[in-house]
Design an enzyme around this catalytic site. Structure first.
Site, PDB file in Angstrom:
ATOM      1  N   GLY A  31       0.827  -1.186   0.000  1.00 11.05           N
ATOM      2  CA  GLY A  31       0.000   0.000   0.000  1.00 11.05           C
ATOM      3  C   GLY A  31       0.868   1.245   0.000  1.00 11.05           C
ATOM      4  O   GLY A  31       2.049   1.200   0.352  1.00 11.05           O
ATOM      5  N   CYS A  32       0.285   2.377  -0.368  1.00 10.97           N
ATOM      6  CA  CYS A  32       1.081   3.606  -0.447  1.00 10.97           C
ATOM      7  C   CYS A  32       1.567   4.031   0.937  1.00 10.97           C
ATOM      8  O   CYS A  32       2.774   4.176   1.157  1.00 10.97           O
ATOM      9  CB  CYS A  32       0.283   4.716  -1.129  1.00 10.97           C
ATOM     10  SG  CYS A  32      -1.328   5.065  -0.403  1.00 10.97           S
ATOM     11  N   TYR A  33       0.649   4.205   1.883  1.00  8.66           N
ATOM     12  CA  TYR A  33       1.082   4.595   3.231  1.00  8.66           C
ATOM     13  C   TYR A  33       2.023   3.566   3.865  1.00  8.66           C
ATOM     14  O   TYR A  33       3.037   3.939   4.474  1.00  8.66           O
ATOM     15  CB  TYR A  33      -0.128   4.811   4.133  1.00  8.66           C
ATOM     16  CG  TYR A  33      -1.027   5.959   3.773  1.00  8.66           C
ATOM     17  CD1 TYR A  33      -0.543   7.260   3.648  1.00  8.66           C
ATOM     18  CD2 TYR A  33      -2.394   5.754   3.587  1.00  8.66           C
ATOM     19  CE1 TYR A  33      -1.386   8.321   3.340  1.00  8.66           C
ATOM     20  CE2 TYR A  33      -3.247   6.810   3.280  1.00  8.66           C
ATOM     21  CZ  TYR A  33      -2.743   8.087   3.157  1.00  8.66           C
ATOM     22  OH  TYR A  33      -3.576   9.136   2.858  1.00  8.66           O
TER      23      TYR A  33
END
Length: 306
Positions: free
Chosen positions: A116-118
């Site tokens: 995921g990005c975060y």
């Protein structure tokens, strides 16, 4: 060796479009594309996924699970850009710089889950420190992050660029139930014993992320210099991950979430004052946080330069 055939399932979404744009002119692979009439047809999608060498899934979680369940060709390899398989056994986590053996694990895997990005920023900061014992596994971690609105997918882009864009808020904190789907992923792959408190937000800019993690030095047996050195040693020589020198961090007055937009780079920083330390990460949520990581994993899996 034959040219690998790549199928992007969901190539009209935010991440899928980015990946397609990156791959469409490459001569070392072929793209298999569905007729627009059949993009949502389960039968045609299943035919395509079983005909390719490697499928990149840019789908909602349930649709990604259905796509994987439709695979009966044992030679098909998968990169899943959804969050459906990020904590599931049997899937290799697609963060190549996470550990010394991770790139090779991705290279030989049949099932790779794109981070995921975060979590890319959070795990990038936390995992080396936890593994080195500089940060206790039971430390009460809090994570604050602000992403560009494209992190919300097509809905976010429509909200800020569509006909009602003037009504979109300049800043919005979400995930107030403290049960964001990225939390288990961050805890598992960083090595935390307990779930961190994670507070995400969207800003009125298209892409880019700033993620920060505050630490209290009086709860640690490490200095800011030791924390920084650990990160610098872990990522030494990496092409896409860098650690800013402490002196350069000290000279900064602000962090711009958009400074690495258009790149696949992740920049990590350590700030200190007295007994307080702030770990920070800046990167493009559509680059290293999504499409860039997927292409990096693809390159590893087809034995090209990542």
């Amino acid at each position: 060796m034959s040219t690998p055939l790549i199928f992007i399932d969901g190539d009209q979404g935010t991440t899928g479009l980015q990946i397609h744009q990156r791959l469409r002119h490459r001569t070392d692979l072929q793209l298999l594309r569905l007729d627009p009439r059949f993009r949502k047809d389960p039968h045609h999608r299943a035919e395509a996924i079983n005909a390719c060498d490697l499928a990149i899934l840019c789908l909602p979680d349930d649709a990604a699970r259905e796509a994987v369940a439709s695979i009966h060709n044992p030679s098909v390899r998968v990169i899943d850009a959804s969050s459906a398989h990020r904590t599931q056994a049997g899937w290799t986590y697609g963060f190549a710089e996470m550990g010394s053996a991770q790139a090779q694990a991705i290279r030989t895997a049949t099932r790779v889950s794109n981070p995921g990005c975060y979590p890319t920023g959070a795990i990038g900061l936390l995992r080396p420190l936890l593994q080195a014992g500089l940060l206790p596994v039971d430390y009460p971690i809090s994570i604050n992050a602000v992403s560009g609105y494209s992190g919300k997918g097509r809905a976010g882009v429509d909200e800020y660029e569509g006909e009602n864009a003037t009504q979109a808020p300049p800043f919005q904190v979400y995930g107030l139930g403290l049960a964001h789907k990225h939390v288990p992923e961050i805890a598992q792959h960083s090595g935390l014993l307990h779930r961190p408190v994670f507070v995400p937000a969207y800003g009125a800019f298209r892409q880019g992320i700033v993620l920060t993690i505050p630490l209290q030095l009086h709860l640690l047996k490490a200095s800011a210099q030791q924390l920084h050195q650990c990160l610098a040693d872990h990522y030494a020589g990496q092409r896409h991950v860098s650690v800013m020198p402490l002196a350069d961090s000290k000279a900064l007055a602000l962090l711009d979430p958009q400074v690495l937009n258009g790149t696949d780079d992740l920049r990590l920083m350590v700030f200190e004052h007295g007994q307080h330390v702030l770990l920070a990460a800046v990167f493009d949520n559509l680059g290293k946080g999504a499409a860039g990581a997927a292409v990096q994993n693809l390159n590893l899996m087809i034995n090209q330069t990542p």
